[in-house]
Design a protein around this motif. Structure first.
Motif, short mmCIF file in Angstrom:
data_model
loop_
_atom_site.label_atom_id
_atom_site.label_comp_id
_atom_site.label_asym_id
_atom_site.label_seq_id
_atom_site.Cartn_x
_atom_site.Cartn_y
_atom_site.Cartn_z
N GLU A 1 -43.53 -42.79 -19.89
CA GLU A 1 -45.31 -43.46 -18.62
C GLU A 1 -45.44 -42.86 -17.35
OE1 GLU A 1 -47.29 -43.90 -21.04
OE2 GLU A 1 -46.64 -44.42 -22.82
N ASN B 1 -45.59 -39.79 -17.58
CA ASN B 1 -46.51 -39.14 -17.97
C ASN B 1 -47.74 -39.03 -17.76
OD1 ASN B 1 -47.97 -38.05 -20.64
ND2 ASN B 1 -48.85 -40.04 -21.33
N ARG C 1 -50.73 -30.67 -31.04
CA ARG C 1 -50.38 -31.88 -30.46
C ARG C 1 -49.69 -31.53 -29.57
NH1 ARG C 1 -50.34 -37.60 -31.53
NH2 ARG C 1 -50.09 -36.97 -28.50
N SER D 1 -47.36 -33.30 -28.47
CA SER D 1 -45.78 -34.18 -28.17
C SER D 1 -44.55 -33.55 -29.08
CB SER D 1 -46.29 -35.82 -29.10
OG SER D 1 -47.07 -35.31 -30.47
N ASP D 2 -43.34 -33.90 -28.38
CA ASP D 2 -42.55 -33.70 -28.92
C ASP D 2 -41.45 -35.11 -29.41
OD1 ASP D 2 -40.09 -30.67 -28.83
OD2 ASP D 2 -39.10 -32.40 -28.09
N ASN E 1 -39.19 -37.54 -26.97
CA ASN E 1 -40.41 -39.38 -27.66
C ASN E 1 -38.87 -40.48 -27.55
OD1 ASN E 1 -41.15 -41.11 -29.06
ND2 ASN E 1 -43.03 -40.61 -28.46
N ARG F 1 -45.62 -41.64 -24.20
CA ARG F 1 -46.50 -41.03 -24.39
C ARG F 1 -45.97 -39.51 -23.42
NH1 ARG F 1 -51.75 -43.46 -22.94
NH2 ARG F 1 -50.57 -43.71 -21.41
N ASN G 1 -44.70 -35.63 -22.75
CA ASN G 1 -45.01 -34.68 -23.78
C ASN G 1 -44.36 -33.15 -23.06
OD1 ASN G 1 -47.16 -33.55 -22.61
ND2 ASN G 1 -48.03 -35.95 -23.23
N GLY H 1 -51.77 -34.46 -24.60
CA GLY H 1 -50.64 -35.18 -24.80
C GLY H 1 -51.16 -36.68 -24.98
N SER H 2 -51.22 -37.51 -24.72
CA SER H 2 -51.86 -38.51 -24.54
C SER H 2 -52.80 -39.62 -25.93
CB SER H 2 -51.91 -39.18 -23.20
OG SER H 2 -51.53 -38.39 -22.03
N SER I 1 -54.64 -38.63 -29.74
CA SER I 1 -54.39 -37.53 -31.24
C SER I 1 -55.63 -36.50 -31.45
CB SER I 1 -53.87 -38.30 -31.98
OG SER I 1 -54.25 -39.52 -32.01
#
Lengths: 300, 374
Positions: free
Chosen positions: B72, B75, B193, B195-196, B200, B207, B209, B277-278, B280
């Motif tokens: 976090e 991020n 997105r 995100s990975d 993760n 969050r 990414n 990234g943060s 959706s």
């Protein structure tokens, strides 16, 4: 048209703090110091006024006026940081102003946490009462400040000296003017006025101070200074225009013929107008020539 | 050489080194923050243990360890570093870009549009969204640079105006998207997105990414443009001395505009990294995210270099993500904003350090002269 007349008190309510703050910014730049901390100083004034008012409103009927004075003093005190940094220590004026803006957001909410145990001040029961024709006394305060600033800047030797410090500090110094002292007075005056402006805003437009109370009014005032070409009547006109646009954005829902436009359209207008006018009038630079530059005493 | 003159040299060296000044300014800010916490009768240990937990995931009050806090923290640092790069790039050309906030917003808005309406092909989708954000941010910054170069409109006032225009325009345009209510659009397709699953998993569901790599690449690009290209050289020359650069045949108008375009592109990318990234879904902004404004502090502390900005961004990211932990330890979280504000004010005093240096140099010259007279 009737709608517009009915809007006059609210327009004046919104214009007054912007105008008061812009006058301070103008005086400051006239003396050669750029004050982009207007936004933060207004926040500090608003926080102080809201706090003082909520604490003493039940004990004295003069509470509103004491609150405004307290807000003004708070603005003045914090502006000493900007004055000391940019005048005595030759600091970068824009950076120091940015720092105060950041500090104001954090400082006011921090104090609110300490005093009221929440992120905002406790709401007060009654703000300032509107006077004749529903117009708040803040409009008269603003008018008085405009006239007074004009008189001092353009009709008194003191004003001439102050303006000289912003145009050509070296020349002013060789004429025997204490440039640093003049600049201190100007910055503190702008802090005082920004404090008054913030107090007026919080006492007429809302019931408590939050981080979003000022919401850019100080930045609008800053723009009004350059849009108004650093002249009292120009700055007053610019503030009136911005205030009207802001009021329109709030009240447009009442105007039938404009309802097809989203409210964001009116919110954007004042900023677009400023940009366009800045470009249109860009031929000549109206800014005081030494604004933003530290004054260093030559030789020793 | 006696001890006293050695101390003297050390102080001189400290005062003339930008890195040392940055570090002392940050320490001074923390010191003031600590005193403030003590002054309101709270235990400053709570503040530091919150910061430690953010940095390492170690919760000393409960004796537990969770790597999610580290994720976090990183991020939260990503947009700060990118906005810092934006501010820093403009600063190297002698411009003050308060407009990163607006450039961030147009980047965020552009990325949201591509995320919702772009081709749903994996990788390509978010790449296109990032590209759109960089272009939008670059355009928003470029306008300011062009106005400054062509009409000498102050970039400070112009960027503040454009910040508001960007904010309201973003709300307006986003609310036109079908299925949008007053605060959010429909959800993004998964291909948009950042995100990975691996990141993760590594950070226990934080969050964090792929934006991490966007930031690393951006720092490298920043360094490369500034240090290794002709454009970078010209921009630095313009920033150091505009008139000298002009006489050397450098096109100032082009320089100022391209500098603001690149600066805006960095801030635009920050918007995309946050949006994709943060979140959706696309947001109808209710207020400023303030990454752009905090980017100013990041760049100032980082001395407008790529590496410095990255470190400073991590520092401010730590302050931001430690806030909720502080609150739970009865420390008013606003103390982190106060620390940031103080750091910026102290940084503005750099000129004052030069005054001290000058005085010391003069004094030393006088001493030397005295000695030679004897």
């Amino acid at each position: 048209m009737n709608d517009l007349i009915r809007m006059i008190p609210s327009i004046l309510m919104i214009v007054s703090p912007i105008l008061i703050s812009a006058m301070g910014g103008m005086i400051c730049e006239k003396a050669g110091v750029v004050n982009i901390a207007l936004e933060g100083l207004m926040g500090i004034g608003a926080f102080t006024a809201a706090t003082v008012h909520v604490l003493i409103e039940s004990s004295t009927p003069a509470s509103v006026w004491i609150a405004i004075l307290a807000g003004a003093v708070a603005g003045l005190v914090v502006s000493i940081i900007h004055a000391y940094a940019s005048i005595s220590l030759n600091a970068n004026q824009v950076i120091s102003g940015t720092g105060i803006n950041l500090l104001a957001t954090g400082g006011t909410t921090f104090l609110a946490q300490v005093i009221f145990k929440m992120e905002r001040t406790q709401p007060f029961k009654l703000g300032m009462m509107p006077g004749l024709a529903g117009i708040y006394p803040t409009a008269w305060i603003a008018l008085a400040i405009v006239l007074l600033s004009w008189y001092i800047l353009y009709r008194r030797p003191f004003g001439l000296r102050l303006r000289a410090c912003g145009e050509h500090p070296q020349a002013a110094a060789s004429a025997g003017i204490d440039v640093r002292r003049m600049r201190y007075i100007a910055v503190l005056a702008s802090g005082f006025l920004a404090g008054v402006a913030g107090s007026c805003l919080v006492l007429t437009q809302t019931i408590q101070y939050t981080v979003n109370t000022i919401n850019g009014a100080g930045f609008i005032a800053l723009a009004a200074v350059s849009f108004g070409r650093w002249l009292p009547k120009g700055v007053a006109g610019a503030s009136l225009l911005f205030g009207t646009a802001v009021a329109l954005a709030i009240y447009m829902v009442n105007i039938e013929s404009l309802r097809f436009l989203p409210s964001e359209f009116f919110s954007i207008l004042p900023y677009i107008i400023t940009l366009v006018t800045l470009v249109l009038f860009s031929g000549r630079d109206y800014a005081p020539r030494a604004a933003g530059q530290p004054y260093e005493r030559g030789g020793s | 050489m006696n001890q006293r003159s050695l101390n003297k040299n050390l102080l001189d060296r400290l005062l003339s080194s930008d890195k040392a000044i940055s570090i002392s300014v940050v320490l001074l800010g923390f010191l003031c923050g600590t005193l403030l916490v003590v002054a309101v009768g709270r235990n400053p240990w709570g503040m530091y243990s919150a910061m430690l937990q953010t940095l390492t995931g170690l919760d000393l009050t409960r004796g537990t360890w969770n790597v999610r806090y580290v994720g976090e923290w990183l991020n939260a640092s990503l947009p700060l570093i990118l906005c810092g790069l934006s501010m820093a790039f403009a600063a190297r050309t002698g411009l003050f870009n308060i407009g990163a906030e607006g450039q961030y917003i147009v980047g965020l808005t552009a990325a949201q549009f591509v995320a919702l309406f772009g081709p749903q092909i994996s990788v390509l989708h978010w790449l296109l969204a990032l590209l759109a954000a960089a272009i939008a941010g670059g355009f928003w910054g470029g306008v300011v640079g062009w106005l400054k170069a062509k009409f000498s409109v102050s970039e400070v006032v112009a960027t503040i105006m454009l910040n508001y225009v960007a904010f309201f325009a973003s709300r307006w345009l986003t609310m036109l998207i079908p299925g949008t209510n007053t605060y959010r659009t429909p959800s993004f397709p998964a291909t948009a997105r950042l995100s990975d699953p691996l990141i993760n998993q590594l950070t226990n569901g934080s969050r964090l990414n792929l934006g991490l790599f966007v930031v690393i690449i951006s720092c490298l690009v920043f360094w490369f443009i500034i240090e290794k290209t002709k454009l970078g050289f010209e921009l630095r020359a313009t920033g150091l001395n505009k008139d000298a650069a002009r006489y050397a045949g450098i096109n100032i108008t082009k320089g100022i505009t391209s500098s603001m375009i690149i600066a805006g592109a960095f801030a635009g990318l920050a918007g995309a990294v946050v949006a994709l990234g943060s979140f959706s879904y696309g947001r109808v902004l209710g207020g400023n995210d303030n990454y752009g404004f905090n980017g100013i502090a990041v760049a100032l502390v980082g001395n407008s270099t790529a590496g410095g900005t990255m470190i400073a961004g991590l520092l401010f990211g730590m302050l931001a993500s430690a806030q909720p932990l502080m609150q739970s330890r009865q420390i008013p979280k606003e103390v982190t904003w106060i620390i940031s504000g103080l750091v910026v004010i102290f940084i503005s005093l750099r000129a004052a350090f030069r005054i001290v240096l000058d005085k010391r140099a003069k004094k030393r010259a006088a001493e030397l002269k005295e000695r030679s007279d004897e």
